[in-house]
Design a protein around this motif. Structure first.
Motif, PDB file in Angstrom:
ATOM      1  N   SER A 117     -29.452  31.934 -58.268  1.00 53.52           N
ATOM      2  CA  SER A 117     -30.047  32.777 -57.217  1.00 53.52           C
ATOM      3  C   SER A 117     -30.320  31.957 -55.953  1.00 53.52           C
ATOM      4  O   SER A 117     -30.197  32.478 -54.839  1.00 53.52           O
ATOM      5  N   GLU A 175     -26.966  31.607 -54.173  1.00 55.59           N
ATOM      6  CA  GLU A 175     -26.572  32.875 -53.538  1.00 55.59           C
ATOM      7  C   GLU A 175     -27.394  33.136 -52.287  1.00 55.59           C
ATOM      8  O   GLU A 175     -26.863  33.597 -51.274  1.00 55.59           O
ATOM      9  N   LEU A 176     -28.663  32.825 -52.317  1.00 54.37           N
ATOM     10  CA  LEU A 176     -29.525  33.023 -51.149  1.00 54.37           C
ATOM     11  C   LEU A 176     -29.077  32.114 -49.998  1.00 54.37           C
ATOM     12  O   LEU A 176     -29.005  32.567 -48.848  1.00 54.37           O
ATOM     13  N   ARG A 188     -26.073  30.934 -49.545  1.00 50.89           N
ATOM     14  CA  ARG A 188     -24.782  31.439 -49.047  1.00 50.89           C
ATOM     15  C   ARG A 188     -24.981  32.646 -48.143  1.00 50.89           C
ATOM     16  O   ARG A 188     -24.319  32.782 -47.119  1.00 50.89           O
ATOM     17  N   SER A 189     -25.887  33.534 -48.526  1.00 52.79           N
ATOM     18  CA  SER A 189     -26.091  34.747 -47.733  1.00 52.79           C
ATOM     19  C   SER A 189     -26.721  34.458 -46.374  1.00 52.79           C
ATOM     20  O   SER A 189     -26.498  35.197 -45.422  1.00 52.79           O
ATOM     21  N   THR A 190     -27.474  33.369 -46.281  1.00 48.15           N
ATOM     22  CA  THR A 190     -28.072  33.010 -44.995  1.00 48.15           C
ATOM     23  C   THR A 190     -27.170  32.112 -44.176  1.00 48.15           C
ATOM     24  O   THR A 190     -27.510  31.749 -43.051  1.00 48.15           O
TER      25      THR A 190
END
Length: 139
Positions: free
Chosen positions: A128, A131-132, A134-136
């Motif tokens: 997680s 993923e966080l 990568r999303s930012t």
């Protein structure tokens, strides 16, 4: 005669080992200083920009900064105020000062100070976390 030669040889060997130990202590102190400087630089970066992803042996870690609070007792100021030496201010010496009414337990509280020190924390990154990041757009 042979015994004397062995004693001198052992003394020389011990002297050499002692000098090696002293040299290693100096190297350790220099390394500690370098580690502290680099850790401080990492902490400043994290405080400015947020948590950081770092890798150690191809394993992702999240670097964070945590505040560690510690209480310190200022013996030198108490010694100055009461007229005793710092070496006398062990727990028994402080208790004697209270018994002699040179100070009170309430007055001793003013010599206790809280210090907050920033420390670097590293923990293995979870899925997680990755993923966080990568999303930012941070990785």
């Amino acid at each position: 005669m042979d015994l004397n030669v062995m004693i001198n040889y052992k003394g020389s060997e011990i002297n050499g080992l002692f000098n090696e130990v002293e040299q290693l202590k100096k190297q350790r102190a220099a390394l500690k200083e370098q580690i502290d400087k680099k850790t401080e630089k990492i902490i400043r970066h994290i405080l400015e920009h947020g948590n950081v992803l770092a890798f150690k042996d191809n394993t992702p870690y999240i670097l964070t900064v945590a505040g560690r609070t510690s209480k310190t007792f200022d013996k030198s100021q108490l010694a100055t105020d009461t007229g005793v030496t710092v070496s006398e201010l062990n727990p028994i010496g402080i208790a004697e000062l209270v018994e002699e009414q040179k100070t009170s337990s309430a007055q001793l509280k003013k010599y206790v100070h809280e210090e907050v020190k920033q420390v670097l924390k590293a923990r293995k990154a979870k899925k997680s976390d990755l993923e966080l990041l990568r999303s930012t757009g941070r990785i």
